[in-house]
Design an enzyme around this catalytic site. Structure first.
Site, short mmCIF file in Angstrom:
data_model
loop_
_atom_site.label_atom_id
_atom_site.label_comp_id
_atom_site.label_asym_id
_atom_site.label_seq_id
_atom_site.Cartn_x
_atom_site.Cartn_y
_atom_site.Cartn_z
N LYS A 1 -22.53 -16.68 22.28
CA LYS A 1 -21.19 -16.27 21.84
C LYS A 1 -20.67 -15.22 22.81
O LYS A 1 -21.37 -14.25 23.12
CB LYS A 1 -21.25 -15.70 20.41
CG LYS A 1 -21.46 -16.77 19.36
CD LYS A 1 -21.60 -16.16 17.98
CE LYS A 1 -20.31 -15.61 17.43
NZ LYS A 1 -20.53 -14.95 16.11
O1 G3P Z 1 -18.81 -13.46 13.87
C1 G3P Z 1 -17.57 -13.17 13.33
C2 G3P Z 1 -17.56 -13.07 11.86
O2 G3P Z 1 -18.85 -12.74 11.42
C3 G3P Z 1 -16.58 -12.08 11.34
O3 G3P Z 1 -16.64 -12.06 9.98
O4 G3P Z 1 -16.47 -11.11 7.73
O5 G3P Z 1 -16.80 -9.60 9.69
O6 G3P Z 1 -14.61 -10.74 9.33
P1 G3P Z 1 -16.09 -10.80 9.13
#
Ligand code: G3P
Length: 224
Positions: free
Chosen positions: A86
């Site tokens: 990533k």
């Molecule tokens: O890898 C990106 C994702 O985990 C973001 O999720 O819940 O932190 O917005 P969040």
């Protein structure tokens, strides 16, 4: 649409790998750091749990293209199997993506918030782009609409890149992404439970159990 789990937590990965049709695991530096573990031990253990055929997406923490490539090669060599590095969208990230494409290492371009970012990531050779649905919704940005637009532009230009939507907080966001033709979603373990839960399902199952028991007691079909 494929389901991945977005976590670095081994217990959650084990559970979801056993009970759900899991296509793989995504992590990011925040999720890894949350586990307070040795990085390599954690990543290798994730690979052991899911096996070599399921996808493992691990994020680089480097900031220059050359170092991103070096780190990606090391992670791939160490964890093996179906691996994607990533990389956040940016100039260095795009350069690294083009270099990694040449080396045959798959890239998931992450921290995507617009279809324009997704399109250029795909043109650079990313295998996946990861738009953050809930973070867009939080700023009234319409995360699902962004996913829909990315799916459409990839189809329009026949690009060999898939949408791996991330950052979900509820089932409606997941369902709307599915209807938009999103190829993959990565969700937290509690959302797997929410996807299958419904009070009417609980009531239906309770009714089946009560009626069966009234006639056959504790006997199961295997006991006849
Ligand atoms: O890898 C990106 C994702 O985990 C973001 O999720 O819940 O932190 O917005 P969040």
């Amino acid at each position: 649409m494929k389901y991945l789990i977005d976590t670095g937590n081994l217990a959650e990965i084990k559970h979801c790998n056993e009970f759900y049709p899991l296509a793989g695991v995504t992590t990011n530096p925040t999720l890894v750091a949350k586990e307070k573990s040795d990085f390599w031990t954690l990543i290798k253990e994730i690979r052991n749990i899911i096996g070599p055929d399921k996808m493992l997406h691990v994020q680089t923490v480097q900031t220059t293209a050359e170092k991103m490539v070096e780190e990606a090669k090391l992670i791939k060599e160490t964890v093996g199997g179906e691996f994607y590095v990533k990389i956040p969208i940016g100039e260095e990230g795009l350069k690294a993506t083009m270099m990694l494409k040449e080396l045959g290492i798959g890239v998931t371009m992450t921290a995507i918030f617009t279809p324009a970012q997704a399109l250029i990531a795909a043109k650079a050779g990313a295998s996946f782009v990861a738009p953050y649905v809930n973070r867009l919704d939080n700023i009234i940005g319409d995360g699902v609409r962004v996913v829909e637009d990315i799916v459409q532009e990839f189809e329009l230009y026949g690009l060999d890149c898939q949408v791996l939507a991330a950052s979900f907080k509820n089932c409606e966001q997941i369902h709307k992404c599915a209807l938009a033709g999103c190829h993959t979603v990565t969700i937290a373990s509690d959302l797997f439970k929410s996807v299958i839960a419904h009070p009417m399902t609980d009531a239906a199952v309770a009714g089946f159990e009560k009626d069966w028991k009234a006639m056959y007691g504790d006997k199961k079909i295997l006991d006849f």
